[in-house]
Design a protein around this motif. Structure first.
Motif, PDB file in Angstrom:
ATOM      1  N   LEU A  25      13.616  15.003   7.732  1.00 16.23           N
ATOM      2  CA  LEU A  25      14.355  15.123   8.792  1.00 16.23           C
ATOM      3  C   LEU A  25      15.375  16.272   8.499  1.00 16.23           C
ATOM      4  N   GLU A  26      15.779  16.354   7.523  1.00 16.40           N
ATOM      5  CA  GLU A  26      16.821  17.448   7.022  1.00 16.40           C
ATOM      6  C   GLU A  26      16.348  18.979   7.235  1.00 16.40           C
ATOM      7  N   GLU A  27      14.869  18.916   6.928  1.00 17.56           N
ATOM      8  CA  GLU A  27      14.124  20.178   7.159  1.00 17.56           C
ATOM      9  C   GLU A  27      13.619  20.274   8.460  1.00 17.56           C
ATOM     10  N   GLU A  28      13.941  19.605   9.432  1.00 19.35           N
ATOM     11  CA  GLU A  28      13.670  19.598  10.789  1.00 19.35           C
ATOM     12  C   GLU A  28      11.997  19.793  10.957  1.00 19.35           C
ATOM     13  N   LYS A  29      11.243  18.960  10.392  1.00 21.46           N
ATOM     14  CA  LYS A  29       9.820  18.879  10.332  1.00 21.46           C
ATOM     15  C   LYS A  29       9.568  18.450  11.900  1.00 21.46           C
ATOM     16  N   GLU A  30       8.412  18.712  12.286  1.00 21.40           N
ATOM     17  CA  GLU A  30       7.712  17.998  13.519  1.00 21.40           C
ATOM     18  C   GLU A  30       7.764  16.638  13.672  1.00 21.40           C
ATOM     19  N   CYS A  31       8.007  16.210  14.805  1.00 25.23           N
ATOM     20  CA  CYS A  31       8.294  14.718  15.031  1.00 25.23           C
ATOM     21  C   CYS A  31       6.815  13.965  14.919  1.00 25.23           C
ATOM     22  N   LYS A  32       5.773  14.770  14.970  1.00 21.82           N
ATOM     23  CA  LYS A  32       4.416  13.976  14.975  1.00 21.82           C
ATOM     24  C   LYS A  32       4.319  13.857  13.236  1.00 21.82           C
ATOM     25  N   ASP A  33       4.736  14.595  12.554  1.00 23.13           N
ATOM     26  CA  ASP A  33       4.649  14.668  11.180  1.00 23.13           C
ATOM     27  C   ASP A  33       5.582  13.626  10.353  1.00 23.13           C
ATOM     28  N   VAL A  34       6.534  13.508  11.112  1.00 27.32           N
ATOM     29  CA  VAL A  34       7.562  12.421  10.612  1.00 27.32           C
ATOM     30  C   VAL A  34       7.003  10.990  10.905  1.00 27.32           C
ATOM     31  N   ILE A  35       6.549  10.771  12.092  1.00 25.67           N
ATOM     32  CA  ILE A  35       6.256   9.588  12.676  1.00 25.67           C
ATOM     33  C   ILE A  35       4.900   9.081  11.848  1.00 25.67           C
ATOM     34  N   THR A  36       4.189  10.116  11.460  1.00 24.83           N
ATOM     35  CA  THR A  36       2.785   9.896  10.452  1.00 24.83           C
ATOM     36  C   THR A  36       3.536   9.240   9.325  1.00 24.83           C
ATOM     37  N   GLN A  37       4.460  10.030   8.822  1.00 28.59           N
ATOM     38  CA  GLN A  37       4.993   9.235   7.350  1.00 28.59           C
ATOM     39  C   GLN A  37       5.410   8.070   7.601  1.00 28.59           C
ATOM     40  N   LEU A  38       6.396   7.829   8.705  1.00 29.16           N
ATOM     41  CA  LEU A  38       6.898   6.303   8.734  1.00 29.16           C
ATOM     42  C   LEU A  38       6.014   5.527   8.777  1.00 29.16           C
ATOM     43  N   SER A  39       4.865   5.649   9.906  1.00 32.46           N
ATOM     44  CA  SER A  39       3.603   4.908   9.788  1.00 32.46           C
ATOM     45  C   SER A  39       3.159   4.332   8.690  1.00 32.46           C
ATOM     46  N   ALA A  40       2.943   5.331   7.942  1.00 33.47           N
ATOM     47  CA  ALA A  40       2.301   5.182   6.712  1.00 33.47           C
ATOM     48  C   ALA A  40       3.259   4.401   5.560  1.00 33.47           C
ATOM     49  N   ALA A  41       4.615   4.388   5.681  1.00 30.83           N
ATOM     50  CA  ALA A  41       5.460   3.603   4.900  1.00 30.83           C
ATOM     51  C   ALA A  41       5.322   2.272   5.487  1.00 30.83           C
ATOM     52  N   ARG A  42       5.304   2.201   7.057  1.00 30.78           N
ATOM     53  CA  ARG A  42       5.557   0.892   7.546  1.00 30.78           C
ATOM     54  C   ARG A  42       4.277  -0.069   7.022  1.00 30.78           C
ATOM     55  N   SER A  43       3.094   0.640   7.080  1.00 33.79           N
ATOM     56  CA  SER A  43       1.650   0.140   6.523  1.00 33.79           C
ATOM     57  C   SER A  43       1.701  -0.294   4.911  1.00 33.79           C
ATOM     58  N   ALA A  44       2.690   0.374   4.346  1.00 34.04           N
ATOM     59  CA  ALA A  44       2.594   0.061   2.974  1.00 34.04           C
ATOM     60  C   ALA A  44       3.672  -1.217   2.597  1.00 34.04           C
ATOM     61  N   ILE A  45       4.568  -1.252   3.639  1.00 35.94           N
ATOM     62  CA  ILE A  45       5.499  -2.557   3.633  1.00 35.94           C
ATOM     63  C   ILE A  45       4.836  -3.481   4.047  1.00 35.94           C
ATOM     64  N   ASP A  46       3.841  -3.546   5.144  1.00 36.42           N
ATOM     65  CA  ASP A  46       3.058  -4.663   5.609  1.00 36.42           C
ATOM     66  C   ASP A  46       2.167  -5.091   4.561  1.00 36.42           C
ATOM     67  N   ARG A  47       1.476  -4.137   3.694  1.00 41.87           N
ATOM     68  CA  ARG A  47       0.517  -4.697   2.649  1.00 41.87           C
ATOM     69  C   ARG A  47       1.359  -5.223   1.609  1.00 41.87           C
ATOM     70  N   THR A  48       2.672  -4.694   1.332  1.00 42.57           N
ATOM     71  CA  THR A  48       3.327  -5.368   0.198  1.00 42.57           C
ATOM     72  C   THR A  48       3.983  -6.613   0.611  1.00 42.57           C
ATOM     73  N   ILE A  49       4.253  -6.893   1.691  1.00 38.84           N
ATOM     74  CA  ILE A  49       4.435  -8.210   2.176  1.00 38.84           C
ATOM     75  C   ILE A  49       3.222  -9.160   1.982  1.00 38.84           C
ATOM     76  N   GLY A  50       2.073  -8.841   2.273  1.00 39.83           N
ATOM     77  CA  GLY A  50       0.813  -9.503   2.324  1.00 39.83           C
ATOM     78  C   GLY A  50       0.765  -9.920   0.633  1.00 39.83           C
ATOM     79  N   VAL A  51       1.031  -9.112  -0.094  1.00 41.13           N
ATOM     80  CA  VAL A  51       0.732  -9.335  -1.629  1.00 41.13           C
ATOM     81  C   VAL A  51       1.736 -10.183  -2.024  1.00 41.13           C
ATOM     82  N   ILE A  52       3.128 -10.144  -1.514  1.00 37.67           N
ATOM     83  CA  ILE A  52       3.917 -11.006  -2.018  1.00 37.67           C
ATOM     84  C   ILE A  52       3.840 -12.570  -1.415  1.00 37.67           C
ATOM     85  N   VAL A  53       3.495 -12.473  -0.286  1.00 38.88           N
ATOM     86  CA  VAL A  53       3.332 -13.941   0.455  1.00 38.88           C
ATOM     87  C   VAL A  53       2.034 -14.364  -0.148  1.00 38.88           C
ATOM     88  N   GLY A  54       0.956 -13.888  -0.442  1.00 40.41           N
ATOM     89  CA  GLY A  54      -0.224 -14.372  -1.138  1.00 40.41           C
ATOM     90  C   GLY A  54      -0.136 -14.796  -2.440  1.00 40.41           C
TER      91      GLY A  54
END
Length: 87
Positions: A25-54
């Motif tokens: 964001l500070e480097e004003e990267k493309e929106c598409k690239d930012v969203i791709t990285q945010l989606s990857a972080a969200r997926s990682a969080i979801d997987r971590t939730i699954g590991v903790i609950v399991g």
């Protein structure tokens, strides 16, 4: 509940991903690239939730079986509710 080093490491990686997104964001990267990285972080969080609950479900089941107080259906329903609530 004992949180494992694996769980902590997962969260540290996610923390790094989020820092990377802030940097993008500070480097004003493309929106598409930012969203791709945010989606990857969200997926990682979801997987971590699954590991903790399991892991928690497994520990609770073991504890109940050892105590002779097995109520697996209630524990499974609780775990499912946690997963649904996390979405």
């Amino acid at each position: 509940m004992e949180y494992t080093q694996e769980m902590k490491n997962r969260l540290k990686r996610i923390e790094g991903q989020v820092r990377g997104v802030l940097r993008m964001l500070e480097e004003e990267k493309e929106c598409k690239d930012v969203i791709t990285q945010l989606s990857a972080a969200r997926s990682a969080i979801d997987r971590t939730i699954g590991v903790i609950v399991g892991t928690n479900l497994e520990q609770c089941l073991r504890d109940q079986i050892e105590k002779g107080e097995y109520e697996g259906q209630n524990l499974v329903q609780e775990a499912v509710n946690l997963l649904v609530k996390s979405r």
